[in-house]
Design a protein around this motif. Sequence first.
Motif, PDB file in Angstrom:
ATOM      1  N   LEU A 286       1.473  -1.164  -0.122  1.00 25.39           N
ATOM      2  CA  LEU A 286      -0.084  -0.329   0.030  1.00 25.39           C
ATOM      3  C   LEU A 286       1.252   1.627   0.342  1.00 25.39           C
ATOM      4  O   LEU A 286       0.683   2.143  -1.205  1.00 25.39           O
ATOM      5  CB  LEU A 286      -0.779   0.029   0.971  1.00 25.39           C
ATOM      6  CG  LEU A 286      -2.289  -1.492   1.144  1.00 25.39           C
ATOM      7  CD1 LEU A 286      -2.407  -0.718   2.317  1.00 25.39           C
ATOM      8  CD2 LEU A 286      -2.902  -1.337  -0.262  1.00 25.39           C
ATOM      9  N   HIS A 287       1.514   0.885   0.712  1.00 25.14           N
ATOM     10  CA  HIS A 287       2.872   1.957   0.879  1.00 25.14           C
ATOM     11  C   HIS A 287       3.763   2.961  -0.232  1.00 25.14           C
ATOM     12  O   HIS A 287       3.502   3.771  -1.472  1.00 25.14           O
ATOM     13  CB  HIS A 287       3.621   1.716   1.787  1.00 25.14           C
ATOM     14  CG  HIS A 287       5.039   2.933   2.427  1.00 25.14           C
ATOM     15  ND1 HIS A 287       4.563   4.817   2.664  1.00 25.14           N
ATOM     16  CD2 HIS A 287       6.070   3.441   1.680  1.00 25.14           C
ATOM     17  CE1 HIS A 287       6.081   5.646   2.603  1.00 25.14           C
ATOM     18  NE2 HIS A 287       6.382   4.771   1.806  1.00 25.14           N
ATOM     19  N   ALA A 288       4.104   2.083  -1.347  1.00 25.00           N
ATOM     20  CA  ALA A 288       4.338   1.462  -2.275  1.00 25.00           C
ATOM     21  C   ALA A 288       3.484   2.619  -3.521  1.00 25.00           C
ATOM     22  O   ALA A 288       3.940   3.387  -4.564  1.00 25.00           O
ATOM     23  CB  ALA A 288       4.784   0.092  -3.732  1.00 25.00           C
ATOM     24  N   LEU A 289       1.809   1.827  -3.151  1.00 28.61           N
ATOM     25  CA  LEU A 289       0.936   2.989  -3.898  1.00 28.61           C
ATOM     26  C   LEU A 289       0.706   4.096  -3.721  1.00 28.61           C
ATOM     27  O   LEU A 289       0.807   5.293  -4.701  1.00 28.61           O
ATOM     28  CB  LEU A 289      -0.224   1.858  -4.032  1.00 28.61           C
ATOM     29  CG  LEU A 289      -0.621   0.434  -4.760  1.00 28.61           C
ATOM     30  CD1 LEU A 289      -2.335  -0.082  -4.028  1.00 28.61           C
ATOM     31  CD2 LEU A 289      -0.490   0.906  -6.330  1.00 28.61           C
ATOM     32  N   VAL A 290       0.823   4.207  -2.625  1.00 25.69           N
ATOM     33  CA  VAL A 290       0.776   6.178  -1.874  1.00 25.69           C
ATOM     34  C   VAL A 290       2.076   6.730  -2.891  1.00 25.69           C
ATOM     35  O   VAL A 290       2.078   8.250  -3.046  1.00 25.69           O
ATOM     36  CB  VAL A 290       0.443   6.217  -0.345  1.00 25.69           C
ATOM     37  CG1 VAL A 290       1.354   7.419  -0.435  1.00 25.69           C
ATOM     38  CG2 VAL A 290      -0.772   5.208  -0.093  1.00 25.69           C
TER      39      VAL A 290
END
Length: 285
Positions: free
Chosen positions: A43-47
């Motif tokens: 999720l952090h990579a998406l953000v």
Amino acid sequence: MAASSSDRSHYRCCFDTWLTVQRQDLEELLHGAASYPDDPKKLHALVEKNVQHFEEYRENRSMLAQQDAPAFLCLAWCNTLENSLLWIGGCRPSLAIRLVYSLCGSELDARLDQYLSGERKGTISEVSGTQLNQINSLHMKILREEERLTSRMASLQEDIVDEPLASIAKELSHVGEPSETADKVLEGHALTLGRMLLEADNLRLSTLKRLVEILTTLQAVDLLASSKKLHLSLHEWGKRWNRGRSPDQGEERGGIGEVGGLLIKGERGRASEGGRGRSLERGGI
């Protein structure tokens, strides 16, 4: 230096490419939230990817605005509804924070029974007291920055009736006849507008970055997805608004599609945008 019609086609292409990126990012955010809500690393990579895309868009706009900054204060490639909501070439940075408040309230109302029973999903409606205090502090700071830039914009607009433009216009033999002095003043005005646009974009970006720092990764994904759906929906609603009130304008706004970053007029473009509009109405892209 005034921009040519070819330059302005690049401006439109920049905006259309940004919309395409927004749609693609929204797909990934919705997929991520549904498929791996308990994987903060993914999720952090998406953000981070979404924030990077905004940074790239800001840089592209900044370079293009050096040629014709006023074009980015009244966007000919946006529909009238979108233009009515503009603040220095985009949305107010504080709207991102207002969206957090709105989502917290609406989701809490919708899930009140689940919340009272102890069920948690980690979405934006579950911000903690500490997070809320940080968001409130950020809100106050951003409002002050918005007021500062708004005041500067007002002063810049008032400068138009000061010297030397007022005297030049008064002494003209014919309305609007060429004036080298006026051209130089307006060039300076445009350069100042370009700097203000960059400041406003920087404030929008810094607000977004600070919000995703305060929120958990899942909450940040929730916020980004909600903001993109709102942005894209307003774009589609605005096109329908224009078509319902000005057929010629509706054709111009709605009759352009983008394929591979190029602008294409005609039925293919209308079909492409119409399909995306129907997809948005179903709640996804």
